[in-house]
Design a protein around this motif. Sequence first.
Motif, PDB file in Angstrom:
ATOM      1  N   HIS A 216     -36.890 -21.595   1.148  1.00  0.00           N
ATOM      2  CA  HIS A 216     -36.619 -22.448   2.303  1.00  0.00           C
ATOM      3  C   HIS A 216     -36.414 -21.635   3.573  1.00  0.00           C
ATOM      4  CE1 HIS A 216     -36.368 -25.750  -0.533  1.00  0.00           C
ATOM      5  NE2 HIS A 216     -35.470 -25.091  -1.219  1.00  0.00           N
ATOM      6  N   LEU A 217     -36.918 -20.386   3.555  1.00  0.00           N
ATOM      7  CA  LEU A 217     -37.115 -19.545   4.745  1.00  0.00           C
ATOM      8  C   LEU A 217     -35.827 -19.160   5.455  1.00  0.00           C
ATOM      9  CD1 LEU A 217     -40.337 -21.177   6.241  1.00  0.00           C
ATOM     10  CD2 LEU A 217     -40.116 -19.315   4.604  1.00  0.00           C
ATOM     11  N   GLN A 218     -34.751 -19.000   4.711  1.00  0.00           N
ATOM     12  CA  GLN A 218     -33.582 -18.308   5.248  1.00  0.00           C
ATOM     13  C   GLN A 218     -33.737 -16.835   4.838  1.00  0.00           C
ATOM     14  OE1 GLN A 218     -31.481 -17.278   7.254  1.00  0.00           O
ATOM     15  NE2 GLN A 218     -30.095 -19.046   7.249  1.00  0.00           N
ATOM     16  N   VAL A 219     -34.698 -16.187   5.492  1.00  0.00           N
ATOM     17  CA  VAL A 219     -35.188 -14.903   5.002  1.00  0.00           C
ATOM     18  C   VAL A 219     -34.179 -13.789   5.249  1.00  0.00           C
ATOM     19  CG1 VAL A 219     -37.087 -13.285   5.151  1.00  0.00           C
ATOM     20  CG2 VAL A 219     -37.531 -15.711   5.403  1.00  0.00           C
ATOM     21  N   GLU A 220     -33.534 -13.800   6.395  1.00  0.00           N
ATOM     22  CA  GLU A 220     -32.635 -12.690   6.729  1.00  0.00           C
ATOM     23  C   GLU A 220     -31.462 -12.622   5.748  1.00  0.00           C
ATOM     24  OE1 GLU A 220     -31.473 -13.114  10.756  1.00  0.00           O
ATOM     25  OE2 GLU A 220     -33.496 -12.767  11.563  1.00  0.00           O
ATOM     26  N   LYS A 221     -30.867 -13.758   5.435  1.00  0.00           N
ATOM     27  CA  LYS A 221     -29.758 -13.757   4.481  1.00  0.00           C
ATOM     28  C   LYS A 221     -30.235 -13.414   3.077  1.00  0.00           C
ATOM     29  CE  LYS A 221     -26.569 -16.923   6.822  1.00  0.00           C
ATOM     30  NZ  LYS A 221     -25.791 -18.183   6.694  1.00  0.00           N
ATOM     31  N   ALA A 222     -31.431 -13.866   2.737  1.00  0.00           N
ATOM     32  CA  ALA A 222     -31.979 -13.528   1.423  1.00  0.00           C
ATOM     33  C   ALA A 222     -32.169 -12.025   1.283  1.00  0.00           C
ATOM     34  CB  ALA A 222     -33.301 -14.257   1.195  1.00  0.00           C
ATOM     35  N   TRP A 223     -32.669 -11.397   2.329  1.00  0.00           N
ATOM     36  CA  TRP A 223     -32.858  -9.942   2.274  1.00  0.00           C
ATOM     37  C   TRP A 223     -31.510  -9.220   2.261  1.00  0.00           C
ATOM     38  CZ3 TRP A 223     -36.832  -7.105   0.980  1.00  0.00           C
ATOM     39  CH2 TRP A 223     -36.787  -5.738   1.233  1.00  0.00           C
ATOM     40  N   HIS A 224     -30.544  -9.741   2.994  1.00  0.00           N
ATOM     41  CA  HIS A 224     -29.209  -9.131   2.979  1.00  0.00           C
ATOM     42  C   HIS A 224     -28.606  -9.178   1.574  1.00  0.00           C
ATOM     43  CE1 HIS A 224     -25.166  -8.011   4.256  1.00  0.00           C
ATOM     44  NE2 HIS A 224     -24.708  -9.100   3.650  1.00  0.00           N
ATOM     45  N   LEU A 225     -28.746 -10.306   0.899  1.00  0.00           N
ATOM     46  CA  LEU A 225     -28.238 -10.406  -0.475  1.00  0.00           C
ATOM     47  C   LEU A 225     -29.025  -9.511  -1.415  1.00  0.00           C
ATOM     48  CD1 LEU A 225     -27.610 -14.257  -0.734  1.00  0.00           C
ATOM     49  CD2 LEU A 225     -25.887 -12.442  -0.533  1.00  0.00           C
ATOM     50  N   PHE A 226     -30.314  -9.343  -1.161  1.00  0.00           N
ATOM     51  CA  PHE A 226     -31.113  -8.442  -1.987  1.00  0.00           C
ATOM     52  C   PHE A 226     -30.635  -7.002  -1.855  1.00  0.00           C
ATOM     53  CE2 PHE A 226     -34.951  -5.692  -2.237  1.00  0.00           C
ATOM     54  CZ  PHE A 226     -35.191  -5.821  -3.593  1.00  0.00           C
ATOM     55  N   GLU A 227     -30.338  -6.584  -0.615  1.00  0.00           N
ATOM     56  CA  GLU A 227     -29.793  -5.243  -0.419  1.00  0.00           C
ATOM     57  C   GLU A 227     -28.421  -5.107  -1.090  1.00  0.00           C
ATOM     58  OE1 GLU A 227     -31.198  -2.689   0.886  1.00  0.00           O
ATOM     59  OE2 GLU A 227     -33.040  -3.612   1.654  1.00  0.00           O
ATOM     60  N   GLU A 228     -27.672  -6.194  -1.103  1.00  0.00           N
ATOM     61  CA  GLU A 228     -26.362  -6.169  -1.753  1.00  0.00           C
ATOM     62  C   GLU A 228     -26.494  -5.976  -3.260  1.00  0.00           C
ATOM     63  OE1 GLU A 228     -22.531  -9.183  -2.222  1.00  0.00           O
ATOM     64  OE2 GLU A 228     -23.830  -9.329  -0.451  1.00  0.00           O
ATOM     65  N   THR A 229     -27.504  -6.595  -3.859  1.00  0.00           N
ATOM     66  CA  THR A 229     -27.705  -6.411  -5.303  1.00  0.00           C
ATOM     67  C   THR A 229     -28.071  -4.969  -5.624  1.00  0.00           C
ATOM     68  OG1 THR A 229     -30.018  -7.098  -5.074  1.00  0.00           O
ATOM     69  CG2 THR A 229     -28.401  -8.787  -5.642  1.00  0.00           C
ATOM     70  N   LYS A 230     -28.815  -4.330  -4.738  1.00  0.00           N
ATOM     71  CA  LYS A 230     -29.162  -2.922  -4.994  1.00  0.00           C
ATOM     72  C   LYS A 230     -27.943  -2.023  -4.896  1.00  0.00           C
ATOM     73  CE  LYS A 230     -32.657  -2.559  -2.067  1.00  0.00           C
ATOM     74  NZ  LYS A 230     -33.844  -1.963  -1.398  1.00  0.00           N
ATOM     75  N   SER A 231     -27.043  -2.317  -3.968  1.00  0.00           N
ATOM     76  CA  SER A 231     -25.809  -1.525  -3.882  1.00  0.00           C
ATOM     77  C   SER A 231     -24.903  -1.757  -5.085  1.00  0.00           C
ATOM     78  CB  SER A 231     -25.068  -1.867  -2.589  1.00  0.00           C
ATOM     79  OG  SER A 231     -24.683  -3.237  -2.577  1.00  0.00           O
ATOM     80  N   LEU A 232     -24.969  -2.970  -5.657  1.00  0.00           N
ATOM     81  CA  LEU A 232     -24.185  -3.275  -6.856  1.00  0.00           C
ATOM     82  C   LEU A 232     -24.902  -2.895  -8.138  1.00  0.00           C
ATOM     83  CD1 LEU A 232     -22.831  -6.816  -5.860  1.00  0.00           C
ATOM     84  CD2 LEU A 232     -21.592  -4.655  -5.815  1.00  0.00           C
ATOM     85  N   ARG A 233     -26.143  -2.418  -8.019  1.00  0.00           N
ATOM     86  CA  ARG A 233     -26.962  -1.995  -9.170  1.00  0.00           C
ATOM     87  C   ARG A 233     -27.168  -3.144 -10.159  1.00  0.00           C
ATOM     88  NH1 ARG A 233     -24.828   4.164 -10.548  1.00  0.00           N
ATOM     89  NH2 ARG A 233     -25.291   5.056  -8.472  1.00  0.00           N
ATOM     90  N   LEU A 234     -27.511  -4.295  -9.607  1.00  0.00           N
ATOM     91  CA  LEU A 234     -27.829  -5.453 -10.434  1.00  0.00           C
ATOM     92  C   LEU A 234     -29.344  -5.548 -10.591  1.00  0.00           C
ATOM     93  CD1 LEU A 234     -25.418  -8.150  -8.939  1.00  0.00           C
ATOM     94  CD2 LEU A 234     -25.121  -6.836 -11.042  1.00  0.00           C
TER      95      LEU A 234
END
Length: 395
Positions: A239-257
């Motif tokens: 649904h094109l809330q792209v910036e927040k989606a990418w922010h959460l994606f970067e968060e998963t990488k920092s959490l090693r999920l």
Amino acid sequence: MVLCGPARNCLLTKSISRLCGTQASTVIIPRRIERGPTDILKALAATVGSDYTSAHYKFHDDPFLTPTSNYAKRAFALSKESGRKAARFIRDKHSEYFLHREADPFIEAWNSFISAAFAPNISLPEDLSSITEADLLVRIEAGDVDDCAKIYEAMLLGNKEMSIEVQQKLLEVLCFFNAQDAQDPEFLEERWFSAQNQPKQSRKKIWRDGGLADEIFKSMPEPRSAQAYAAIIRGMAKHLQVEKAWHLFEETKSLRLLLDTETYNALIRVVNFLKDSNDLRWQLVTELLSEMRQASLRPNVGTLNAVMEALTSMGSWRQRKEIALATLAEFTKVLHIRPSLGTYALLLNIFYNDLSSSMREIILVSSRNYFLLLNQNVPFDEFMSDYYEKLVPFA
């Protein structure tokens, strides 16, 4: 001399064999041929040709009743759909008067839009104090987003506990439908004619910020699971809330999920919203694919279509045709992933973007040989060089 006994029977047998002209033979039973559930229907359909001059199935198949002008077709289609909507409204409003059941008890496998007219009308009680988690699961399986929201709020007010598994399922449903009931796929005419009268608009964000999906995600106990991050990222990307989606994606990488393949596919589809230039967009696609390989995530046909969809957004990039063929070759020959019809539709958009949408639809729908080639899994480079010009001479 009169014959009798075995000799007479032997003589009669020989006489009958001479009269018939054939000798007794052994019956040979052929090997069993595996048949599919629809093979008989396909054989019957092959004996009847298609009438391409007939009217659409939604109109009366009668030369005196079939509408001929565009205005008459529009009025007929909208009137017919309006009648169905009125019938559905009366049935939902006064379901106690409609006692017909296709099966009693009701078969849950029929709970789809095809059998929605015959499904029992289950409405929420006015007093939601006795609602349970099981009731919420029933609504989640049925896809009733509004009822799910009401039950969730009632459980919060009643201080009732909800398991993590149920919260995860509810989050997935809310993210997929953007916290609102899906449009009934049975009623298409009004939406279709409305879209024809409106000018085409660019895709824009429709994600409900601060909605129930965000609320449930934030209420989950930390550390949140990878499934919860995957659901919210896929929903925001869809649904094109792209910036927040990418922010959460970067968060998963920092959490090693470890996220799943579908989450990466959703991010690949929206790279054109994350980067401005085509070179940076393709660089981001390759980085996401490399991360999938490092995480031992196997791509699927959705990954192939996501890459092709990303390339279609790079309309002015000269390298996109060459990259599209290389990508298709790698997925088919190395990863052994068979392209779908959507893959070929996206490839037509990449190679023949100047064609009108109606012309591309003719290529995809009306060409019987095209579907035959798809079923034979012909490589795209061979298809473009040997077959396409024969099928589409105007290209």
